[in-house]
Design a protein around this motif. Structure first.
Motif, short mmCIF file in Angstrom:
data_model
loop_
_atom_site.label_atom_id
_atom_site.label_comp_id
_atom_site.label_asym_id
_atom_site.label_seq_id
_atom_site.Cartn_x
_atom_site.Cartn_y
_atom_site.Cartn_z
N THR A 1 0.83 -1.20 0.00
CA THR A 1 0.00 0.00 0.00
C THR A 1 0.86 1.25 0.00
O THR A 1 0.57 2.23 -0.71
CB THR A 1 -0.92 0.00 1.23
OG1 THR A 1 -1.77 -1.16 1.17
CG2 THR A 1 -1.80 1.24 1.26
N ALA A 2 1.93 1.22 0.79
CA ALA A 2 2.85 2.36 0.81
C ALA A 2 3.51 2.55 -0.55
O ALA A 2 3.70 3.68 -1.01
CB ALA A 2 3.90 2.15 1.90
N MET A 3 3.86 1.43 -1.20
CA MET A 3 4.47 1.51 -2.52
C MET A 3 3.51 2.14 -3.52
O MET A 3 3.89 2.97 -4.36
CB MET A 3 4.90 0.13 -3.00
CG MET A 3 5.53 0.13 -4.39
SD MET A 3 5.91 -1.54 -4.97
CE MET A 3 4.29 -2.25 -5.12
N ILE A 4 2.23 1.75 -3.46
CA ILE A 4 1.23 2.33 -4.35
C ILE A 4 1.15 3.84 -4.13
O ILE A 4 1.05 4.63 -5.08
CB ILE A 4 -0.14 1.68 -4.13
CG1 ILE A 4 -0.10 0.23 -4.60
CG2 ILE A 4 -1.24 2.44 -4.86
CD1 ILE A 4 -1.30 -0.58 -4.16
N GLY A 5 1.21 4.24 -2.88
CA GLY A 5 1.20 5.67 -2.58
C GLY A 5 2.38 6.40 -3.20
O GLY A 5 2.22 7.50 -3.74
N ARG A 6 3.56 5.77 -3.13
CA ARG A 6 4.75 6.38 -3.74
C ARG A 6 4.61 6.46 -5.26
O ARG A 6 4.95 7.47 -5.88
CB ARG A 6 6.00 5.59 -3.36
CG ARG A 6 6.40 5.71 -1.90
CD ARG A 6 7.81 5.22 -1.68
NE ARG A 6 8.00 3.83 -2.08
CZ ARG A 6 7.77 2.78 -1.29
NH1 ARG A 6 7.34 2.96 -0.05
NH2 ARG A 6 7.98 1.55 -1.73
N LEU A 7 4.11 5.37 -5.85
CA LEU A 7 3.93 5.37 -7.30
C LEU A 7 2.94 6.44 -7.74
O LEU A 7 3.15 7.12 -8.76
CB LEU A 7 3.44 3.99 -7.76
CG LEU A 7 4.42 2.83 -7.63
CD1 LEU A 7 3.74 1.51 -7.97
CD2 LEU A 7 5.63 3.04 -8.54
N ALA A 8 1.86 6.59 -6.98
CA ALA A 8 0.87 7.61 -7.31
C ALA A 8 1.48 9.00 -7.22
O ALA A 8 1.24 9.86 -8.08
CB ALA A 8 -0.33 7.48 -6.37
N GLU B 1 4.69 9.81 -7.48
CA GLU B 1 5.68 10.00 -8.53
C GLU B 1 5.03 10.26 -9.89
O GLU B 1 5.55 11.03 -10.70
CB GLU B 1 6.58 8.77 -8.63
CG GLU B 1 7.52 8.61 -7.43
CD GLU B 1 8.19 7.25 -7.40
OE1 GLU B 1 7.97 6.47 -8.35
OE2 GLU B 1 8.92 6.98 -6.43
N ALA B 2 3.87 9.63 -10.13
CA ALA B 2 3.17 9.78 -11.41
C ALA B 2 2.14 10.91 -11.37
O ALA B 2 1.46 11.14 -12.37
CB ALA B 2 2.50 8.47 -11.79
N ASP B 3 2.02 11.57 -10.22
CA ASP B 3 1.05 12.64 -10.05
C ASP B 3 -0.36 12.16 -10.41
O ASP B 3 -1.09 12.78 -11.19
CB ASP B 3 1.43 13.87 -10.91
CG ASP B 3 0.60 15.10 -10.51
OD1 ASP B 3 0.13 15.15 -9.36
OD2 ASP B 3 0.43 16.00 -11.37
N THR B 4 -0.72 11.02 -9.80
CA THR B 4 -2.04 10.45 -10.04
C THR B 4 -2.63 9.98 -8.71
O THR B 4 -2.05 10.21 -7.65
CB THR B 4 -1.95 9.27 -11.05
OG1 THR B 4 -3.26 8.85 -11.39
CG2 THR B 4 -1.17 8.11 -10.47
N ASP B 5 -3.78 9.35 -8.75
CA ASP B 5 -4.40 8.87 -7.51
C ASP B 5 -4.03 7.41 -7.27
O ASP B 5 -3.52 6.71 -8.15
CB ASP B 5 -5.92 9.02 -7.60
CG ASP B 5 -6.51 8.25 -8.78
OD1 ASP B 5 -6.74 7.03 -8.64
OD2 ASP B 5 -6.72 8.88 -9.83
N THR B 6 -4.30 6.93 -6.05
CA THR B 6 -3.88 5.59 -5.69
C THR B 6 -4.64 4.51 -6.46
O THR B 6 -4.07 3.46 -6.76
CB THR B 6 -4.07 5.36 -4.17
OG1 THR B 6 -5.43 5.63 -3.81
CG2 THR B 6 -3.15 6.25 -3.36
N ASP B 7 -5.91 4.74 -6.80
CA ASP B 7 -6.65 3.75 -7.58
C ASP B 7 -6.01 3.55 -8.94
O ASP B 7 -5.89 2.42 -9.43
CB ASP B 7 -8.11 4.18 -7.75
CG ASP B 7 -8.91 4.01 -6.46
OD1 ASP B 7 -8.45 3.26 -5.57
OD2 ASP B 7 -9.97 4.64 -6.35
#
Length: 257
Positions: free
Chosen positions: A188-195, A197-203
């Motif tokens: 979940t934390a990784m998804i938050g970082r990816l979001a 970095e990509a300037d997007t939402d977690t979904d």
């Protein structure tokens, strides 16, 4: 109808046992009556039996094995959950020898060393169970980001099969559980970082990660408790004839070979 506690009187070691899948496995085995020692670098919320050690090192594995003998007497069940990757993204050229060695030590040699310490006692008494948590990445590696991890997990799976052939005739079962993407707190934390970095939402980030695996037909990642329930079943008397097999729990991610 609720089953009686099927693991009453049994003693278990779970590596990586204070977070994610490992924490869920500890809970599932204890719920079935087992006495469980959790091994990890950090104690987390574990308040019962815990040994702090780094399973990626020979010294850490000796510490864990000594704790098993001192605090449990011996282990009837070994569940090797510890694993992961700290290597950088960037494909094969981004990984030097040190990166590769860390991936191998954590994802392969931790299990090899602990088995070497604890399986002989199982052989001597003619019973026991070893479960190695592998990964679907042994079949569907992500070369951009986890090439070393995937290769180490493939080696773990192969080693597990060989171990099964050797020790199953002596009364010791060896099983493999191969999860796909499991949405642990770390994931979940990784998804938050990816979001971020990509300037997007977690979904969106979650969907992109699922797409990178080729999609998850079931539509979501696994929960740690679902993997733990499978492991608890494999540890139960109902699975007494199962050995040498690998159980994939991935929501249908891996395509038919």
């Amino acid at each position: 109808m609720a089953r009686e506690k099927e693991l009453s009187g049994l003693r278990a070691l779970v590596t990586g046992g204070t977070q994610g899948i490992g924490e869920a496995v500890v809970g599932a085995l204890r719920a079935q009556g087992a006495k469980v020692l959790a091994a990890a670098r950090n104690q987390g919320d574990e308040t019962e039996l815990f040994v702090g050690a780094d399973a990626s090192t020979p010294e850490g594995c000796r510490t864990i094995a000594d704790a098993v003998r001192d605090r449990l007497g011996q282990a009837d069940i070994l569940v090797h959950v510890v694993g992961g990757s700290s290597a950088p993204a960037g494909g094969f050229a981004a990984l030097d020898d040190e990166h590769w060695q860390r991936e191998i030590d954590l994802n392969l040699m931790s299990a090899v060393r602990l088995d070497r310490e604890l399986v002989p006692a199982m052989i001597e008494r003619g019973s026991g169970l070893v479960i190695h948590v592998t990964s679907i990445q042994r079949q569907v590696p992500l070369p951009e980001s986890t090439i070393g991890y995937a290769a180490a997990k493939a080696a773990l799976s192969n080693y597990s099969k060989a171990l099964s052939k050797e020790v199953s005739p002596k009364g010791v079962r060896v099983m493999r559980v191969s999860p796909g993407w499991v949405e642990t707190s770390a994931a979940t934390a990784m998804i938050g970082r990816l979001a971020q970095e990509a300037d997007t939402d977690t979904d969106t980030a979650r969907r992109q990660l699922m797409d990178s695996l080729g999609g998850i037909p079931y539509g979501r990642p696994a929960r740690p408790e679902e993997v733990a329930d499978l492991i608890a079943f494999l540890a139960s008397p109902r699975a007494a004839y199962l050995t040498g097999a690998e159980y994939v729990i991935d929501g249908g991610t891996v395509p038919i070979a």
